[in-house]
Each structure stands twice: as structure tokens, then as C-alpha cells.
Scaffold this motif. Structure first.
Motif, PDB file in Angstrom:
ATOM      1  N   GLU A   1      65.108 -59.127 -21.032  1.00 57.65           N
ATOM      2  CA  GLU A   1      65.324 -57.683 -20.988  1.00 57.65           C
ATOM      3  C   GLU A   1      65.715 -57.243 -19.587  1.00 57.65           C
ATOM      4  OE1 GLU A   1      61.473 -57.242 -23.916  1.00 57.65           O
ATOM      5  OE2 GLU A   1      61.475 -57.765 -21.801  1.00 57.65           O
ATOM      6  N   SER A   2      66.407 -56.132 -19.522  1.00 57.90           N
ATOM      7  CA  SER A   2      66.749 -55.535 -18.237  1.00 57.90           C
ATOM      8  C   SER A   2      67.003 -54.050 -18.434  1.00 57.90           C
ATOM      9  CB  SER A   2      67.982 -56.203 -17.631  1.00 57.90           C
ATOM     10  OG  SER A   2      69.099 -56.040 -18.477  1.00 57.90           O
ATOM     11  N   GLY A   3      66.970 -53.287 -17.338  1.00 58.29           N
ATOM     12  CA  GLY A   3      67.353 -51.889 -17.389  1.00 58.29           C
ATOM     13  C   GLY A   3      66.233 -50.881 -17.250  1.00 58.29           C
ATOM     14  N   GLY A   4      64.995 -51.315 -17.162  1.00 62.33           N
ATOM     15  CA  GLY A   4      63.914 -50.362 -16.982  1.00 62.33           C
ATOM     16  C   GLY A   4      63.909 -49.779 -15.582  1.00 62.33           C
ATOM     17  N   GLY A   5      63.014 -48.826 -15.370  1.00 59.24           N
ATOM     18  CA  GLY A   5      62.906 -48.219 -14.061  1.00 59.24           C
ATOM     19  C   GLY A   5      62.243 -46.866 -14.099  1.00 59.24           C
ATOM     20  N   LEU A   6      62.374 -46.152 -12.985  1.00 62.26           N
ATOM     21  CA  LEU A   6      61.801 -44.814 -12.832  1.00 62.26           C
ATOM     22  C   LEU A   6      62.909 -43.777 -12.987  1.00 62.26           C
ATOM     23  CD1 LEU A   6      59.526 -42.843 -11.974  1.00 62.26           C
ATOM     24  CD2 LEU A   6      60.185 -43.313  -9.597  1.00 62.26           C
ATOM     25  N   VAL A   7      62.657 -42.789 -13.811  1.00 62.28           N
ATOM     26  CA  VAL A   7      63.644 -41.733 -14.040  1.00 62.28           C
ATOM     27  C   VAL A   7      62.925 -40.406 -14.172  1.00 62.28           C
ATOM     28  CG1 VAL A   7      63.626 -42.055 -16.550  1.00 62.28           C
ATOM     29  CG2 VAL A   7      65.664 -41.106 -15.437  1.00 62.28           C
ATOM     30  N   GLN A   8      63.602 -39.338 -13.797  1.00 64.45           N
ATOM     31  CA  GLN A   8      63.024 -38.013 -13.916  1.00 64.45           C
ATOM     32  C   GLN A   8      63.115 -37.520 -15.360  1.00 64.45           C
ATOM     33  OE1 GLN A   8      65.006 -35.461 -11.088  1.00 64.45           O
ATOM     34  NE2 GLN A   8      63.680 -36.139  -9.406  1.00 64.45           N
ATOM     35  N   PRO A   9      62.222 -36.622 -15.744  1.00 62.08           N
ATOM     36  CA  PRO A   9      62.322 -36.028 -17.088  1.00 62.08           C
ATOM     37  C   PRO A   9      63.708 -35.440 -17.314  1.00 62.08           C
ATOM     38  CG  PRO A   9      60.242 -35.438 -16.083  1.00 62.08           C
ATOM     39  CD  PRO A   9      61.034 -36.122 -15.016  1.00 62.08           C
ATOM     40  N   GLY A  10      64.234 -35.699 -18.516  1.00 62.39           N
ATOM     41  CA  GLY A  10      65.579 -35.258 -18.844  1.00 62.39           C
ATOM     42  C   GLY A  10      66.647 -36.273 -18.513  1.00 62.39           C
TER      43      GLY A  10
ATOM     44  N   MET B   1      68.668 -44.462 -23.873  1.00 63.07           N
ATOM     45  CA  MET B   1      67.605 -43.470 -23.924  1.00 63.07           C
ATOM     46  C   MET B   1      68.032 -42.238 -23.133  1.00 63.07           C
ATOM     47  SD  MET B   1      64.270 -45.937 -23.427  1.00 63.07           S
ATOM     48  CE  MET B   1      64.690 -46.384 -21.748  1.00 63.07           C
ATOM     49  N   ASN B   2      68.179 -41.124 -23.828  1.00 62.63           N
ATOM     50  CA  ASN B   2      68.565 -39.866 -23.208  1.00 62.63           C
ATOM     51  C   ASN B   2      67.438 -38.847 -23.344  1.00 62.63           C
ATOM     52  OD1 ASN B   2      71.163 -40.963 -22.709  1.00 62.63           O
ATOM     53  ND2 ASN B   2      71.926 -40.226 -24.684  1.00 62.63           N
ATOM     54  N   SER B   3      67.534 -37.794 -22.561  1.00 61.21           N
ATOM     55  CA  SER B   3      66.530 -36.714 -22.608  1.00 61.21           C
ATOM     56  C   SER B   3      65.112 -37.270 -22.541  1.00 61.21           C
ATOM     57  CB  SER B   3      66.717 -35.878 -23.878  1.00 61.21           C
ATOM     58  OG  SER B   3      68.011 -35.334 -23.953  1.00 61.21           O
ATOM     59  N   LEU B   4      64.901 -38.163 -21.609  1.00 60.27           N
ATOM     60  CA  LEU B   4      63.603 -38.836 -21.508  1.00 60.27           C
ATOM     61  C   LEU B   4      62.492 -37.856 -21.156  1.00 60.27           C
ATOM     62  CD1 LEU B   4      64.844 -42.110 -19.858  1.00 60.27           C
ATOM     63  CD2 LEU B   4      63.425 -41.999 -21.913  1.00 60.27           C
ATOM     64  N   LYS B   5      61.329 -38.143 -21.716  1.00 62.37           N
ATOM     65  CA  LYS B   5      60.147 -37.305 -21.519  1.00 62.37           C
ATOM     66  C   LYS B   5      59.033 -38.150 -20.882  1.00 62.37           C
ATOM     67  CE  LYS B   5      61.162 -34.865 -25.852  1.00 62.37           C
ATOM     68  NZ  LYS B   5      60.617 -34.500 -27.196  1.00 62.37           N
ATOM     69  N   PRO B   6      58.087 -37.520 -20.222  1.00 62.80           N
ATOM     70  CA  PRO B   6      56.970 -38.293 -19.653  1.00 62.80           C
ATOM     71  C   PRO B   6      56.253 -39.145 -20.694  1.00 62.80           C
ATOM     72  CG  PRO B   6      56.989 -36.092 -18.733  1.00 62.80           C
ATOM     73  CD  PRO B   6      58.042 -36.107 -19.801  1.00 62.80           C
ATOM     74  N   GLU B   7      56.182 -38.663 -21.922  1.00 63.17           N
ATOM     75  CA  GLU B   7      55.509 -39.430 -22.967  1.00 63.17           C
ATOM     76  C   GLU B   7      56.283 -40.666 -23.415  1.00 63.17           C
ATOM     77  OE1 GLU B   7      56.139 -36.136 -22.958  1.00 63.17           O
ATOM     78  OE2 GLU B   7      56.662 -35.411 -24.972  1.00 63.17           O
ATOM     79  N   ASP B   8      57.499 -40.839 -22.917  1.00 64.66           N
ATOM     80  CA  ASP B   8      58.248 -42.074 -23.182  1.00 64.66           C
ATOM     81  C   ASP B   8      57.846 -43.188 -22.222  1.00 64.66           C
ATOM     82  OD1 ASP B   8      61.105 -39.993 -23.743  1.00 64.66           O
ATOM     83  OD2 ASP B   8      59.906 -41.003 -25.276  1.00 64.66           O
TER      84      ASP B   8
ATOM     85  N   GLN C   1      59.296 -52.131 -17.688  1.00 65.33           N
ATOM     86  CA  GLN C   1      58.594 -50.858 -17.495  1.00 65.33           C
ATOM     87  C   GLN C   1      59.583 -49.709 -17.438  1.00 65.33           C
ATOM     88  OE1 GLN C   1      55.107 -50.171 -17.120  1.00 65.33           O
ATOM     89  NE2 GLN C   1      55.822 -48.053 -17.285  1.00 65.33           N
ATOM     90  N   VAL C   2      59.294 -48.671 -18.200  1.00 65.74           N
ATOM     91  CA  VAL C   2      60.032 -47.410 -18.122  1.00 65.74           C
ATOM     92  C   VAL C   2      59.041 -46.327 -17.737  1.00 65.74           C
ATOM     93  CG1 VAL C   2      61.283 -45.653 -19.426  1.00 65.74           C
ATOM     94  CG2 VAL C   2      61.795 -48.080 -19.780  1.00 65.74           C
ATOM     95  N   THR C   3      59.306 -45.655 -16.641  1.00 66.39           N
ATOM     96  CA  THR C   3      58.433 -44.586 -16.167  1.00 66.39           C
ATOM     97  C   THR C   3      59.243 -43.306 -16.040  1.00 66.39           C
ATOM     98  OG1 THR C   3      57.080 -46.162 -14.926  1.00 66.39           O
ATOM     99  CG2 THR C   3      56.879 -43.829 -14.339  1.00 66.39           C
ATOM    100  N   VAL C   4      58.783 -42.278 -16.720  1.00 62.99           N
ATOM    101  CA  VAL C   4      59.452 -40.972 -16.677  1.00 62.99           C
ATOM    102  C   VAL C   4      58.528 -40.009 -15.943  1.00 62.99           C
ATOM    103  CG1 VAL C   4      60.563 -39.146 -17.998  1.00 62.99           C
ATOM    104  CG2 VAL C   4      60.531 -41.499 -18.877  1.00 62.99           C
ATOM    105  N   SER C   5      58.939 -39.631 -14.753  1.00 62.56           N
ATOM    106  CA  SER C   5      58.078 -38.807 -13.917  1.00 62.56           C
ATOM    107  C   SER C   5      58.906 -38.085 -12.869  1.00 62.56           C
ATOM    108  CB  SER C   5      57.028 -39.676 -13.229  1.00 62.56           C
ATOM    109  OG  SER C   5      56.253 -38.913 -12.323  1.00 62.56           O
ATOM    110  N   SER C   6      58.445 -36.890 -12.520  1.00 54.51           N
ATOM    111  CA  SER C   6      59.117 -36.141 -11.459  1.00 54.51           C
ATOM    112  C   SER C   6      58.447 -36.423 -10.115  1.00 54.51           C
ATOM    113  CB  SER C   6      59.090 -34.645 -11.765  1.00 54.51           C
ATOM    114  OG  SER C   6      57.773 -34.208 -11.992  1.00 54.51           O
TER     115      SER C   6
END
Length: 117
Positions: A6-15, A82-89, A112-117
Motif C-alpha cells: 500500500e501507499s498514499g497515506g498521510g496527514l490532510v486537513q478536513p475537506g 478519498m475526497n471531502s475527508l473528515k476527522p472521523e476518516d 495511516q490516514v490522519t485528517v486533522s487541522s
């Protein structure tokens, strides 16, 4: 022995958006189903989306309209846009492969996918 990378995970802001990839190798049968599962801390692993070699798809209600699963059969690779990511994702996302009409499946190592501001 099937291997999933697998590849492509990371930290992204909500939305925001991320795209996960999973490449399968080693004894892949042409008739199969591949999918993405996720597991958040303290929760059970759950199906996010799956796709058959014939490209029939299935999605969890929580991601419908936001996530899109696709595959390249020639490359034995499955993708999760994955679009419009939310913290609960936020979770560890695992790729899964299973030959059709069998019970035994294989898992990737997780990303790991982390959705956080």
C-alpha cells in the motif's frame, strides 16, 4: 504467496483529498475481489469499499459520495480516491485481496490516514 503493498497515506486537513494505492503480486487469480478496510483506535476493522475483477463496487454508507474505488487489472492494483475527508476518516487503512469463491484472504501492512487541522 500474495503480497499487497500500500501507499498514499498521510496527514490532510478536513475537506482535503488523498489517493491510496495497493499493488498485489504473487499468485494473483484473475477472478478476485479487492478492497479497503480501515481501523480506528479502539474500534473494529470495517469495510470501506470493495471492487471485483468485473468492477462491481460496494461502499460503506459513511463514505458514499466521497470515496471512489477503482482498479487496474493489468497492474493488479486497486486505488481509493478519498475526497471531502473528515476527522472521523482517521484510521489505518488496509488493502485486502481475496480470490472469488474462496474464504482465505490477504492483508496489506496498512497505511495511516490522519485528517486533522
Amino acid at each position: 504467496q500474495v503480497q499487497l503493498v500500500e501507499s498514499g497515506g498521510g496527514l490532510v486537513q478536513p475537506g482535503g483529498s488523498l489517493r491510496l494505492s495497493c499493488a498485489a503480486s504473487g499468485g494473483i487469480f484473475s477472478s478476485n475481489i479487492m478492497g479497503w478496510y480501515r481501523q480506528a483506535p479502539g474500534k473494529q476493522r470495517e469495510l470501506v469499499a470493495s471492487i471485483t475483477s468485473g468492477r462491481a463496487t460496494n461502499y460503506a454508507d459513511s463514505v458514499k459520495g466521497r470515496f471512489t474505488i477503482s482498479r487496474d487489472n493489468a497492474k493488479n492494483t486497486v486505488y481509493l480516491q478519498m475526497n471531502s475527508l473528515k476527522p472521523e476518516d482517521t484510521a489505518v487503512y488496509y488493502c485486502h485481496y481475496k480470490r472469488m469463491a474462496t474464504i482465505v484472504g490477504y492483508w496489506g501492512q496498512g497505511t495511516q490516514v490522519t485528517v486533522s487541522s
